[in-house]
Design a protein around this motif. Structure first.
Motif, short mmCIF file in Angstrom:
data_model
loop_
_atom_site.label_atom_id
_atom_site.label_comp_id
_atom_site.label_asym_id
_atom_site.label_seq_id
_atom_site.Cartn_x
_atom_site.Cartn_y
_atom_site.Cartn_z
N CYS A 1 0.63 -1.21 0.06
CA CYS A 1 -0.09 -0.01 -0.05
C CYS A 1 0.81 1.39 0.06
N ASP A 2 2.05 1.06 -0.54
CA ASP A 2 2.95 2.36 -0.53
C ASP A 2 3.18 3.14 0.83
N GLY A 3 2.76 2.27 1.85
CA GLY A 3 2.91 3.00 3.16
C GLY A 3 4.42 3.62 3.45
N PRO A 4 5.41 2.54 3.34
CA PRO A 4 5.22 1.15 3.22
C PRO A 4 4.73 0.51 4.70
N CYS A 5 3.93 -0.35 4.35
CA CYS A 5 3.38 -1.08 5.65
C CYS A 5 4.02 -2.20 6.07
N GLY A 6 4.79 -2.77 5.08
CA GLY A 6 5.65 -3.93 5.47
C GLY A 6 4.66 -5.22 5.64
N VAL A 7 3.50 -5.10 4.64
CA VAL A 7 2.69 -6.48 4.63
C VAL A 7 2.37 -6.69 3.18
N TYR A 8 2.89 -7.84 2.78
CA TYR A 8 2.55 -8.33 1.38
C TYR A 8 2.33 -9.71 1.53
N ASP A 9 1.47 -10.38 0.49
CA ASP A 9 1.14 -11.87 0.59
C ASP A 9 0.63 -12.00 -0.65
N PRO A 10 1.24 -12.94 -1.54
CA PRO A 10 0.77 -13.10 -2.70
C PRO A 10 -0.56 -13.76 -2.77
N SER A 11 -1.01 -14.17 -1.74
CA SER A 11 -2.25 -14.93 -1.48
C SER A 11 -3.52 -14.07 -1.98
N ALA A 12 -3.30 -12.73 -2.16
CA ALA A 12 -4.12 -11.64 -2.28
C ALA A 12 -4.59 -12.13 -3.92
N ALA A 13 -3.38 -12.25 -4.77
CA ALA A 13 -3.31 -12.36 -6.13
C ALA A 13 -4.13 -13.79 -6.39
N ARG A 14 -3.71 -14.77 -5.58
CA ARG A 14 -4.14 -16.10 -5.70
C ARG A 14 -5.47 -16.27 -5.77
N ILE A 15 -6.31 -15.67 -4.49
CA ILE A 15 -7.67 -15.68 -4.42
C ILE A 15 -8.34 -15.11 -5.45
#
Lengths: 157, 157, 157, 157, 157, 157
Positions: E22-36
Motif C-alpha cells: 500500500c505504498d506505506g510502506p506498511c511492510g505487509v504483502y502476501d501473494p495469496s491476495a493475487a491467488r484468491i
C-alpha cells in the motif's frame, strides 16, 4: 419485436419524463442522497472546529488529535465529493430542456451548488456548509415540484 | 487539553448514542440511502423482464437488445451491492448492544436483508426485489423508532 | 501568519484564475482526459457494431461472442461515465462566472455534452459517439482560448 | 460465422498492433493521461512546500493549515497512484515483445517510473516530482515513436 | 528530531528490505491476495463454459441465462483486474534491484503474468486461467524465497 | 435446456454449500484477504506511534512529518475499511443458517469484528489492532472448520 423495441427505446430518451440516477434509466431519483452527504459535510465541519489542539510535547494527545483531525478532513472531502456527484446527476440526468421554462435559473442553481461543494472541501467553513444545505433544499423543492409531489424536507441529524 | 480530548473521545465510542455512516463518527445516517438503491433494484428487475427479445437475425435490433439488457443487469448488480453496503453500515456502525433488548432479532433481520441483496443479483426475481423493499422498510421503522422520531416511509419512484 | 494565510486562501477561491481538476486546487487541467475517454466510447461503439452474431447452437462461438459483447458494453459504459466526469469537472471547477461574458452558452454546451455521454451509454450509436467527440473538441477550443494558448486537437486512435 | 469470429479474435491478441487502455482492446491510449497526473503531483508538492506553518495557539489559522495540508497530501497521493496506474497500463497492455528490440530497457524504464510514483507519495520531494515528469516524457517519446507519429509534448500547467 | 527523522526516512526508500502493498510502506504483502483473485477467474471461466444456452423463444429461461452469463463475465473481468493489480504491486513495490541477481527474469515473469490477466478477460479460456494460476504460484515461490520463509501454496476452492 | 438450467440455478442459492466472495457465486473465499488488511492496520498503528514529532519551527522536518503521518492515517483507514468489507462478505455470503448450530455466536463474532475495524480507524490503538488480528484468526478457524480443512494461520509480516 423490432418496431416495439425501437419505439420503446425512443420513448426513453430524450423523453421529458425520463429520470435516472444511474443512467439506466431506472426511474429512481431522490435528492435525499445529496442531503445526507451535505449533512455529513456540515457535521464534520463542526467537529473539526470543535477539536481542542493539544501541545505537540504531549505525544499521546498529539497522535490522537492528528488521527482524528486527519480523518475528519478526509471524511468531509469524501462527503463533499459525493454531494457534488449526487447534485450533478440530477442536473445532467433528471432535468430536461422542458424544465427551463419553469426554472430559467436551473443551470446557475446547480453550478453554484457544485461550487459550494468545492468550497466546503477547500475551507473549514460553517457558512459554506450551511449554504450547501440550503442549496440542496432548494434543489429538493424544485425536484419534487416538477413531479407534483409534496415530499417533506427533513434532516437525519 | 488532554483530559478534555480523551473524555470527548471516549464519549464517542462505544457510547450508545453514536451513529455514523462514515465511521467518523459524523452522526448522520438515514435508511433512505438503502431505500433508493432498493428501489432501483426493483425498477431494473421489472425493466429486464419487460424487454422483448428480438431475433438474432435482426442485427440492429439484437445489438440494441444486448446493449440494453447488459446495462440493466450491471445496474441491478451495482444497486444491489450499494443497498447491501448501506444496510450493513447501519448494522455495524449505528446499532449497538443496547438496541438488542428492543430488537432481539436485530442480527437476523440484517443478515436476511443482506442475503436478499445477493438474491436480487443472482436472480431476476420480482419477488426478491419486493422482499428487499420490505426488508429495508422494516429497518427504516426500527431505525427511526430508536431515535424516537416519526419519519415517513415514501418511495421516489 | 494568519493574515498571510487568509489572503492566500482568498486568492484561491473564487479567484478568476483558479483551475483545478482535483479540487486542490492543483492548477492542472486538460480536456485531453475527456478526449481519451470519448475516443474509447467511439471505438467500442464501432467494435460492438462490427461483431458478427453466431448461431446459439454453436456453443463455443456463442460464449466467445457473449463474453466479447458483454465486455464491450461494459467498457463503453465505463468510458462514457469517465468522459462525463471529466467534462463536469471542467464545468464546475475550471470555468468561472468571468467566462460567461465570452461564452454565454457555457452551461448549455456542458449540459448537452453530459447528456451525450448518457446517450452513448443507453444506445449503440455511431452518431452520438461522433457528436460526443465534437462536443469535447468544442470544449477543448473554449478551454485553451481562455488560457490564451494554442494547443492542437489530436486523437490518439 | 464461427471461423470469421475466431480469426477476428486471434487478430486482436497477441497481435503486435493491439493497444488498449482498458483491456478492450479499444485501441485508445495516450500517455497524456499519465502526464496530467504527474503534473498534479508536481503542483501539489510545490504547494505543500509553500504553505506557511502557523502557531498552534492560533486556532483558526491552525485549522485552515491542517485542512489544507491534509488535502494536499491526499491529492498528491491520489494523483501519484493514478500516474502509476496509467504508466503500468502502457507497460502491460500497449507494449509487446516486438518492442523489446527497439527498447531493450523497456522494463527498467517502466519499473523506475512506477517506483518514482511511490517516492513522490512517500516524500515531499521536488526532485522526485520532476524526475517523474521526465520519466513520463521519456515514455511519451517511446510511445509515439512506436506509432510513427510526432505528437508534441506539452504541459497543461 | 530532524536528523533522526531523516535517517529513518532514508532507511525506508530505496532500502532493500522495504516491502509494501500500500505504498506505506506498511511492510505487509502476501501473494495469496493475487491467488484468491486468480482462483475466482478460473472458477468463473468454468462456470461460463458450463452454462446451457436456452432457446430465445423461452423468455424466462433466456432472461435467467443472460442475467447469469452477464454477471459471470463481469465478475471474471473484475477478478482478473484485481489479480493484475495485486501482481503489479508486488513488482513495483516489493521487488527491488537487489532481487535481479537471483531472478534475472523478474520483469518478464511479471509482464507475462499481467498479460495473462488480460487474456483471461478477453477470452473465456480454461488454458489461460490455469496458466494464470501457475504464474501466480511461480510468483508465490519467488516471493517467499526472498524472505527465506516456507509458506505453503494452497487453494481455497 | 430449461429444466436443467433451473435445477442448476436452484442448487446454487440458498444451497448450504454455496460460498462466494463476489456474489457469483464463484466458490472462492479465503479469510487471508481479511488477515492481510488487519496486518496492515496493525503495522500502520505501530508506525504512527513510532513517529517522532519535530518542532513546527523546523519547516522541512515538519513537512516530512505531516506528509508521513497523514499518509499513515489514510492507509490505516483504508485497510481497516477493507478488513471490514472482507469480514462482512464472509458473514453475508459464506455463512448460512446451517452454520448457526455449530456457531450460535456467529452474528456476535462478526458484529464485534466489524466494530473493531471501526475502533482501529477512530483510534490509534495497539490493543484494538491486536484484538482485530485475534478476531480475524477466530473467523479463520471457524471458516476452515466448516470446510473440514486444516489451513495454517500465518502472518505475512
Amino acid at each position: 419485436m423490432l418496431s416495439k423495441a425501437i419505439s420503446t427505446l425512443k420513448a426513453w430518451f430524450p423523453a421529458p419524463a425520463v429520470h435516472a440516477h444511474c443512467d439506466g434509466p431506472c426511474g429512481v431519483y431522490d435528492p435525499s442522497a445529496a442531503r445526507i452527504n451535505a449533512e455529513a459535510v456540515l457535521s464534520m465541519t463542526k467537529k473539526i472546529m470543535d477539536l481542542e489542539i493539544p501541545a505537540t510535547s504531549d505525544k499521546a494527545a498529539w497522535i490522537t488529535y492528528e488521527n482524528t483531525l486527519s480523518r475528519y478532513v478526509a471524511i468531509k472531502e469524501e462527503q463533499a465529493q459525493k454531494a457534488k456527484e449526487e447534485i450533478l446527476i440530477l442536473w445532467t440526468d433528471y432535468f430536461k430542456p422542458v424544465h427551463l421554462d419553469k426554472y430559467p435559473d436551473l443551470h446557475d442553481t446547480f453550478w453554484k451548488a457544485a461550487k459550494l461543494c468545492s468550497a466546503c472541501k477547500v475551507e473549514v467553513s460553517l457558512q459554506h456548509a450551511q449554504e450547501l444545505m440550503e442549496a440542496v433544499q432548494k434543489i429538493h423543492n424544485m425536484f419534487w415540484a416538477t413531479k407534483d409531489r409534496d415530499v417533506s424536507w427533513y434532516t437525519a441529524s
